[in-house]
Design a protein around this motif. Structure first.
Motif, short mmCIF file in Angstrom:
data_model
loop_
_atom_site.label_atom_id
_atom_site.label_comp_id
_atom_site.label_asym_id
_atom_site.label_seq_id
_atom_site.Cartn_x
_atom_site.Cartn_y
_atom_site.Cartn_z
N GLY A 74 7.40 3.69 2.39
CA GLY A 74 6.71 3.47 1.13
C GLY A 74 7.15 4.52 0.15
N PHE A 75 6.51 4.55 -1.04
CA PHE A 75 6.91 5.54 -2.05
C PHE A 75 5.82 5.67 -3.10
CE2 PHE A 75 8.62 1.37 -2.90
CZ PHE A 75 8.25 1.11 -4.21
N PHE A 76 5.69 6.90 -3.63
CA PHE A 76 4.72 7.17 -4.68
C PHE A 76 5.20 6.57 -6.00
CE2 PHE A 76 3.43 11.06 -2.12
CZ PHE A 76 2.16 10.57 -1.82
N ILE A 77 4.24 6.02 -6.78
CA ILE A 77 4.57 5.50 -8.11
C ILE A 77 3.75 6.19 -9.20
CG2 ILE A 77 5.32 3.24 -7.29
CD1 ILE A 77 2.54 2.16 -8.13
N THR A 78 2.87 7.10 -8.81
CA THR A 78 2.12 7.90 -9.79
C THR A 78 1.96 9.32 -9.25
OG1 THR A 78 -0.09 7.44 -8.88
CG2 THR A 78 0.78 5.86 -10.50
N PRO A 79 1.74 10.29 -10.14
CA PRO A 79 1.57 11.67 -9.66
C PRO A 79 0.26 11.91 -8.94
CG PRO A 79 1.26 11.55 -12.04
CD PRO A 79 1.75 10.20 -11.61
N ASP A 80 -0.71 10.97 -9.08
CA ASP A 80 -2.00 11.17 -8.41
C ASP A 80 -2.13 10.40 -7.11
OD1 ASP A 80 -1.96 8.79 -9.80
OD2 ASP A 80 -4.04 8.90 -10.48
N GLY A 81 -1.00 9.96 -6.53
CA GLY A 81 -1.02 9.49 -5.16
C GLY A 81 -1.07 7.99 -4.92
N TYR A 82 -0.87 7.15 -5.94
CA TYR A 82 -0.74 5.71 -5.68
C TYR A 82 0.65 5.44 -5.12
CZ TYR A 82 -5.09 4.43 -8.03
OH TYR A 82 -6.41 4.28 -8.36
N LEU A 83 0.72 4.51 -4.17
CA LEU A 83 2.01 4.20 -3.56
C LEU A 83 2.14 2.71 -3.30
CD1 LEU A 83 1.91 3.91 -0.01
CD2 LEU A 83 0.64 5.98 -0.56
N LEU A 84 3.38 2.25 -3.22
CA LEU A 84 3.69 0.85 -2.90
C LEU A 84 4.38 0.78 -1.55
CD1 LEU A 84 5.03 -0.61 -6.29
CD2 LEU A 84 2.80 -1.04 -5.22
N THR A 85 4.16 -0.32 -0.86
CA THR A 85 4.87 -0.65 0.37
C THR A 85 4.84 -2.16 0.51
OG1 THR A 85 5.05 -0.16 2.74
CG2 THR A 85 2.83 -0.46 1.87
N ASN A 86 5.25 -2.66 1.69
CA ASN A 86 5.19 -4.10 1.95
C ASN A 86 3.85 -4.50 2.53
OD1 ASN A 86 8.60 -4.16 3.05
ND2 ASN A 86 7.81 -4.92 1.11
N ARG A 87 3.47 -5.74 2.27
CA ARG A 87 2.26 -6.27 2.89
C ARG A 87 2.39 -6.27 4.40
NH1 ARG A 87 -0.39 -10.50 5.10
NH2 ARG A 87 -2.42 -11.03 4.24
N HIS A 88 3.57 -6.64 4.92
CA HIS A 88 3.70 -6.75 6.37
C HIS A 88 3.70 -5.39 7.05
CE1 HIS A 88 8.20 -6.38 5.68
NE2 HIS A 88 8.09 -5.67 6.79
N VAL A 89 3.86 -4.30 6.29
CA VAL A 89 3.71 -2.97 6.88
C VAL A 89 2.24 -2.69 7.16
CG1 VAL A 89 3.95 -0.49 6.43
CG2 VAL A 89 5.83 -2.03 5.88
N VAL A 90 1.36 -3.01 6.21
CA VAL A 90 -0.06 -2.76 6.44
C VAL A 90 -0.68 -3.82 7.34
CG1 VAL A 90 -0.31 -1.52 4.28
CG2 VAL A 90 -0.83 -3.96 4.33
N ALA A 91 -0.02 -4.99 7.46
CA ALA A 91 -0.51 -6.02 8.39
C ALA A 91 0.14 -5.87 9.76
CB ALA A 91 -0.25 -7.41 7.83
#
Length: 663
Positions: A361-378
């Motif tokens: 995954g990776f951070f998209i804001t300096p305050d800790g929001y991040l994106l990844t795939n749905r199938h990673v969290v599933a």
């Protein structure tokens, strides 16, 4: 007379207190969801204790009304008020004191079986109660669980042990196990009769979490089923032991392969096929693939076509059947894991207890929001709801780890938004607002499988091969990567994000095969963020790519882009209490929380429910397994068809925990 007056007063006080703290209140969320339970205010959120004892923590921004009274993001007057020590009546629902909140967290944490669960509970308490008088004590509790986590401590029969004590216990257990077997036919081993059985039972009394004892007990009962000795009881014993072994070590293919047998005997056909498929995902070898062929062949034809999940697995299985020249199969195999597979996982200090899988995954804001795939969290199933018993932990490039919570998951695109609490700004990616040019060089980063026990960041260069707006993945690349990289960033020469890596698509030719890496592009990311509304962070930076890209400098790009790139670990817990702490918020276009009734689906046409149509004593002989012999599972291929090539179904690049032990 006076005692009667005092008694009446006491009863009135007791009744008023019970009403304030125990009254059921009706909370209506802005999305129309209605929740009924005991409500209290926790910081900027409402804590709702549900009738079943579970608790939900809901942001006030999501609440429309409490007992019919509008909220508008402000504290709402509940049906009863509790007078504080100053004589003032607090606004909002009946507020549980900080002490009560602390004691509730302490009670839950004291019952957990894994250190990671305690970390999750105390981190959530600290976040929700920043002004609590017990904050120092909560941090001390968190430090204890962090130490247990670092020491890989285990709670065995109610006691936390680590270090020398744990090593000595395991040595004693291993000695008992080693004396439980004798040399068998074909170079294998057999349980040493009643002595071996007693040893296994003794091991489980000493160390209930021992994988080998649970597996071997389930394996032993499986053999007895084949010999038609007390069918129903043996089936249940085998299922129980093998399922426990699967919980302890989900990375062992043979556990899933043997469960496929007993599930099929119980006519739990979908479970049988799913287990066999899991085994193939772990270990793509002839005998394992042969087990999947048998599971499909032993399933009623109408279920294979009517059940969507089974049909998808059957389609994906064709590629493996061709690869191993495996037939549809006609006999089950008993399978034992190799000693190396078992030991490699047990001795891996990099794996958290209960680890189910990992992705990137990776951070998209300096305050800790991040994106990844749905199938990673599933956890490697892009069609499944997020498991409420899975918690998530991220590891940054500097080695620091933090718990992460889900904010939203999408059902349209393979995307999930998560949040980590940070003490200081973190490095993050800027997002491009338009597609890259075809032929542009790009860099992918993440934590794919490497064959090493310690997870390491890897990177790879590639090129934009195609922009396919009519495909579910808009951007195609020619990177060389593998499982574990799912959810990782793909960046342009300026270091800005152009896509999220999500899947691989293999094209099978007559003499070669090629795999395209598939990414979710800027339009898909923006569409997801637009649909989740207020859950979208307002500090995402969107940039327009330069008309003239700088020279592609791999070394400098890696230095810049590795810092916002994350390892995401999914960790299974055993306590329902942990779901209280996850605060999973789901928005428009996202999967509803799995603990809501609408997530509970009935089996489709031709799909059997667990327990339905189960075999009776004397039935199911045609499904009984037989002992494997060298070469079993390698039979003529099913009709592979003709033509210039075949396209394999898209496969996620998320790494299940099982792949840590099997390389």
């Amino acid at each position: 007379m006076k005692w009667r007056i005092w008694a009446c007063a006491a009863l009135l006080i007791l009744a008023a207190t019970s009403f304030a703290f125990g009254a059921q209140q009706r909370v209506v969320l802005k999305d129309g969801t209605v929740l009924v339970g005991e409500v209290s205010r926790v910081g900027s959120s409402l804590s709702i204790v549900m009738p079943d004892g579970s608790r939900k923590l809901i942001s006030m921004a999501r609440v429309e009304s409490v007992d019919g009274k509008p909220v508008d993001g402000q504290p709402t007057a509940g049906p009863a008020q509790v007078t504080g020590g100053s004589g003032q009546t607090p606004s909002g629902p009946a507020v549980t004191s900080g002490g009560a909140e602390f004691q509730r967290a302490k009670s839950r944490a004291d019952r957990v079986s894994q250190a990671i669960q305690g970390i999750q509970i105390w981190e959530t308490f600290i976040e929700a109660n920043p002004n609590s008088p017990e904050l120092a004590q909560a941090r001390a509790e968190l430090a204890i669980f962090n130490q247990r986590y670092e020491e890989r401590a285990e709670r065995i029969k109610g006691k936390w042990i680590s270090g020398k004590e744990l090593r000595e216990l395991k040595a004693k257990v291993n000695a008992l196990l080693d004396s439980s077997f004798v040399a068998g036919a074909n170079g294998g081993i057999d349980l040493d009769g009643s002595k071996g059985l007693r040893n296994l039972e003794e091991v489980l009394r000493m160390y209930p979490e021992n994988f080998r004892a649970n597996f071997e007990l389930g394996y032993y009962h499986l053999i007895q089923i084949n010999q038609r000795q007390g069918m129903n009881q043996l089936i249940e014993s085998s299922v129980k032991s093998l399922e426990r072994a699967r919980e302890i070590r989900p990375d062992i293919a043979e556990v899933h392969a043997n469960l496929a047998i007993v599930y099929n005997i119980r006519r739990r056909y979908e479970d049988s096929i799913v287990s066999a498929w899991r085994a193939v995902e772990i270990k793509d070898e002839p005998q394992i693939v042969g087990q999947l062929a048998v599971a499909l062949n032993a399933t009623p034809r109408n279920l294979r076509s009517a059940n969507r999940r089974v049909a998808e697995i059957a389609q994906k299985a064709e590629l493996h059947f061709r690869k191993h020249n495996t037939s549809t199969g006609d006999s089950w195999l008993y399978l034992r894991p190799s000693f190396d597979d078992v030991v490699r996982g047990e001795n891996n200090p990099d794996l958290p207890v209960g680890l189910q899988g990992n992705g990137s995954g990776f951070f998209i804001t300096p305050d800790g929001y991040l994106l990844t795939n749905r199938h990673v969290v599933a956890v490697n199933d892009e069609t499944a709801a997020v498991d409420p018993n899975i918690v998530f932990r991220i590891r940054m490039d500097n080695g620091k780890e933090k718990m992460a919570r889900i904010i939203a998951v999408d059902t349209k695109w393979d995307i999930a938004l998560m949040k980590v609490n940070v003490d200081e700004p973190v490095p993050y990616f800027k997002l491009t607002n338009q597609d890259p040019s075809e032929g542009m060089k790009a860099l992918v980063l993440g934590y794919p499988a490497t064959g090493l026990s310690i997870k390491q960041m890897m990177f790879g260069e590639g090129m934009v091969k195609n922009i396919a707006k009519d495909d579910i993945f808009h951007l195609w690349f020619d990177f060389n990567t593998t499982h574990g990289n799912s959810g990782g960033p793909i960046v342009d020469p300026e270091g800005n994000l152009v896509a999220i890596i999500s899947a691989g698509r293999t094209v099978e030719g007559t003499s070669n095969r090629f795999t395209y890496v598939l990414g979710l592009g800027p339009d898909q990311i923006r569409d997801f963020l637009d649909r989740i509304g207020e859950k979208t962070p307002d500090n995402i930076e969107w940039v327009t790519p330069s008309s003239t890209m700088p020279t592609f400098d791999t070394v400098e790009l890696v230095k810049k882009c590795r810092k916002p790139t994350l390892l995401i670990m999914s960790i299974r817990t055993n306590s329902a209490d942990i779901t209280v702490s996850r605060r999973k918020e789901v928005g428009s276009g996202a999967t509803p929380p799995p603990d809501e009734d609408e997530n509970k689906t009935e089996p489709g046409e031709g799909e059997s429910k667990p327990g339905e149509g189960e075999s009776k004593p004397g039935e199911g002989e045609e499904g009984r397994p037989q002992e494997p012999t060298p070469g079993d599972g390698e039979a003529p291929s099913p009709s592979p068809g003709t033509g210039g090539g075949a396209v394999a179904p898209d496969g996620p690049l998320h790494q299940s925990a099982r792949q840590h032990a099997v390389n």
